[in-house]
Write an enzyme that holds these catalytic residues in place. Structure first.
Site, mmCIF file in Angstrom:
data_model
loop_
_atom_site.group_PDB
_atom_site.id
_atom_site.type_symbol
_atom_site.label_atom_id
_atom_site.label_comp_id
_atom_site.label_asym_id
_atom_site.label_seq_id
_atom_site.Cartn_x
_atom_site.Cartn_y
_atom_site.Cartn_z
ATOM 1 N N TRP A 120 -5.401 -0.093 -4.554
ATOM 2 C CA TRP A 120 -5.497 -1.336 -3.868
ATOM 3 C C TRP A 120 -5.588 -2.385 -3.755
ATOM 4 C CZ3 TRP A 120 -6.875 3.678 -2.095
ATOM 5 C CH2 TRP A 120 -5.928 4.872 -1.917
ATOM 6 N N ASP A 121 -6.672 -2.619 -4.493
ATOM 7 C CA ASP A 121 -7.236 -4.065 -4.661
ATOM 8 C C ASP A 121 -7.704 -3.492 -3.867
ATOM 9 O OD1 ASP A 121 -8.282 -5.791 -6.431
ATOM 10 O OD2 ASP A 121 -6.020 -7.088 -5.738
ATOM 11 N N TYR A 122 -8.664 -2.752 -2.977
ATOM 12 C CA TYR A 122 -9.409 -2.921 -2.144
ATOM 13 C C TYR A 122 -11.096 -3.314 -2.294
ATOM 14 C CZ TYR A 122 -5.862 -2.546 1.069
ATOM 15 O OH TYR A 122 -4.266 -2.724 1.701
ATOM 16 N N LYS A 129 -12.076 -5.664 2.962
ATOM 17 C CA LYS A 129 -10.114 -6.419 3.002
ATOM 18 C C LYS A 129 -9.519 -5.372 3.910
ATOM 19 C CE LYS A 129 -9.967 -7.947 -1.583
ATOM 20 N NZ LYS A 129 -8.914 -8.262 -3.712
#
Length: 642
Positions: A320-322, A349
């Protein structure tokens, strides 16, 4: 990107205000701001108390300085972000421009004392625009006073150099590397010339200077490793290298997991605290089964050796690009009547706040592994659980239904309802899909690189967060090129070597408004001794994105980039929002007390200091390429009259 979130055009209004003249302030004791985060642990707290809720409305511009980068780089400045936070140490104010021009200034006037331009190549395209968040001051305890480079300024550059300059005159520290500079990523093998850069300041602990990196997102499976490098602060000799993915499961193929956000230091314990990012590629992890070692983690490493003391992962098997996006904040914390303990407070995030023991990495505020959605695309092996702190409650919303859709008109809202209903949406950690998946908060949301401000006297953290929806769609690899050609203005990335590329877009109504309900940006205060929310208030207005719209859209806030600071005077200062203001809030109540107009977007974290009895509040006002805010190259200092 964030400009596309906001706003429909509206009628223009003029607004004027006046404030009563405050009494002359009493002289105050001098107070420095010697680190990017105020102190080595990133608390962003100042003992300065000359400016208070009673007199803050009297702040006026004391001086302004222009870095000149808009003129020097007229074409590349459109790909820059002025996120710098100056520091005050050794009687001088130091800052850097997005193009890594470093300068020293008179604290009372802003007048430059010296400047140095490393002349980076402004034609290269980097992952995160041209950017320099700050520089680092170090006093060599072994050097005699006034010896060359007894006081050193370190700066890491977009083109991955580490520079050492004499704080007194800006001359190169000749003993460091080759003529005062070295390659800060000596083992990097880049797929393209601008595939990695360094945007956050290095840290120095016990004579060792430590440097992270920012690396391409979403481009390929076999990405550049996100190794952290440490060098001798006097000679530049490489002391150690640490790769957060070292020791991953056999057969795993991945890179990145880099440290692009600012780091923190506990010099007494000899520890450096690293916020690591996601492994490559961001949205499909079939080639990297398992939880990717120390990616998406807070990692404490021993400054002398690079050995890991402990690590705590905030997101398992991230697709999730967290990233862990913010500087870990070091504090002493007594939670729910327990004894004070050395803590690390880490925002994310997702809008979650983790509170860990600084010596062991174990949660001080308990963390639960809760079931997470599964059923990713073919080949994906997701973690069945994700970690959630029991307190505080999430500071950004993370669930939405079609009935929650926002719109100014029934037609507008219906369009958003349809967009939400058409995507896969099972709450936080819903896997990316070929159908298209809702990510809420979006990947620029929750808390980002601005981090928090922490008042240790009260145990209160001040956190700004953003809220919007991303829709991420996985694209079969064979169709990525055609989709990119058909939609050149949409973010579509190949994730080369994976079965899927990706498409990422913000969910907006036909009028250009976010499909999720406001507020889209807030500032919150959290009592970290209890985990309870004390107050929250919208942050920012759409004034500078759509003049007049602030009268139609009251209390909506805006997405924001940058962080807060807090003072002993009881004032929280923050820019960050998508309008051109620096704001002051009452630390006790959250009431907005003042806002000072800036010549351009203030998407940076301010700082404050007291010099010769007068308190100054300083912020970079240069706008932000990905936010679409007004561009400029100013540094503005405010102070009370007299």
């Amino acid at each position: 990107m964030i400009q596309r979130l906001l706003f429909a055009a509206a009628s223009a209004f003029a607004l004027s205000s006046c404030s009563p003249k405050p009494p002359p302030p009493a002289p105050a004791p001098d107070a420095d701001w010697p680190y990017y985060g105020g102190d080595a642990g990133g608390q962003r707290f100042s003992p300065a108390a000359q400016i208070t809720p009673r007199n803050v409305a009297g702040l006026k511009v004391a001086w302004t300085y222009s870095t000149g980068h808009m003129t020097a780089h007229p074409q590349a400045s459109g790909r820059s972000a002025f996120e710098a936070t100056p520091i005050l140490a050794g009687g001088r104010l130091f800052l850097c421009s997005p193009f890594n021009v470093v300068s020293a200034h008179d604290p009372a006037t802003g007048k430059p004392l010296w400047t140095y331009d490393p002349k980076i190549d402004a034609t290269i395209r980097y992952p995160n625009s041209f950017n320099c968040r700050g520089v680092t001051y170090w006093r060599n305890p072994a050097a005699p006073a006034h010896a060359p480079c007894a006081e050193t300024i370190f700066m890491a550059t977009n083109d991955r150099r580490l520079l050492a300059r004499d704080a007194a005159d800006g001359k190169a520290c000749a003993a460091f590397g080759q003529g005062g500079e070295l390659d800060a990523m000596p083992d990097a093998r880049l797929a393209r010339p601008g595939g990695a850069q360094i945007t956050s300041p290095p840290v120095v602990v016990n004579g060792v200077v430590v440097v992270g990196s920012s690396i391409d997102d979403n481009q390929r499976v076999r990405e550049t490793p996100g190794a952290v490098h440490a060098f001798d602060a006097v000679t530049g000799a490489l002391r150690w290298t640490y790769d957060p993915l070292q020791g991953v499961e056999p057969g795993v193929v991945a890179g990145a997991a880099n440290v692009w956000a600012p780091m923190s230091v506990d010099e007494a314990r000899g520890l450096v605290f690293l916020p690591t990012s996601s492994p490559s590629p961001d949205f499909y992890g079939a080639a990297r089964p398992g939880n990717a070692a120390h990616a998406n983690s807070v990692v404490a490493v021993k400054a002398a050796t690079g050995e890991v003391a402990w690590a705590f992962q905030t997101t398992h098997h991230d697709v999730w690009d967290y990233d862990v996006p913010a500087q870990p904040t070091l504090a002493m914390l007594a939670y729910r009547g327990g004894p004070p303990r050395p803590a690390v407070i880490q925002t994310t995030k997702q809008g979650l706040v983790f509170t860990l023991d600084r010596e062991t990495g174990q949660p001080i505020i308990p963390v639960e592994e809760r079931p997470a959605p599964t059923g990713g695309e073919i080949g994906e092996a997701l973690s069945p659980t994700q970690p959630f702190p029991v307190a505080p409650a999430p500071l950004a919303p993370n669930r939405i239904t079609p009935d929650d859709a926002f719109g100014l008109t029934p037609w507008d809202r219906a369009a958003c309802r349809k967009l939400i209903a058409g995507a896969r949406n099972e709450g936080l950690y819903t896997p990316p899909s070929t159908q298209g998946t809702i990510l809420y908060p979006f990947t620029g949301g929750g808390s980002n690189w601005g981090g928090i401000a922490f008042d240790a006297r009260r145990g209160v953290a001040y956190v700004n967060t953003s809220s919007a929806l991303h829709k991420v769609t996985l694209i079969p690899a064979g169709r990525v090129s055609a989709e990119k050609q058909a939609a050149p203005d949409v973010e579509i990335s190949p994730q080369a070597g994976a079965a899927y590329g990706m498409r990422r877009e913000v969910l907006l109504s036909p009028l250009g408004l976010p499909c999720n309900p406001p507020p889209w940006g807030v500032l919150s205060a959290v009592d970290m001794t209890t985990g309870k929310l004390l107050w929250r208030t919208p942050l920012g207005t759409p004034r500078d994105l759509a003049p007049g719209s602030q009268f139609l859209l009251r209390g909506v806030g805006t997405p924001n980039v940058g962080g807060p600071i807090v003072t002993a005077g009881g004032v929280v200062f923050i820019g960050a929002a998508m309008d051109d203001y620096l704001r002051a809030f009452d630390a006790a109540s959250g009431k907005e007390l003042w806002k000072g107009r800036l010549p351009a977007g203030g998407q940076a974290t301010p700082m404050t200091y007291v010099w010769k009895g007068r308190q100054y509040v300083v912020v970079a006002a240069g706008g932000h390429a990905k936010s679409g805010t007004k561009r400029g190259d100013s540094v503005v200092a405010f102070a009370l009259p007299g």
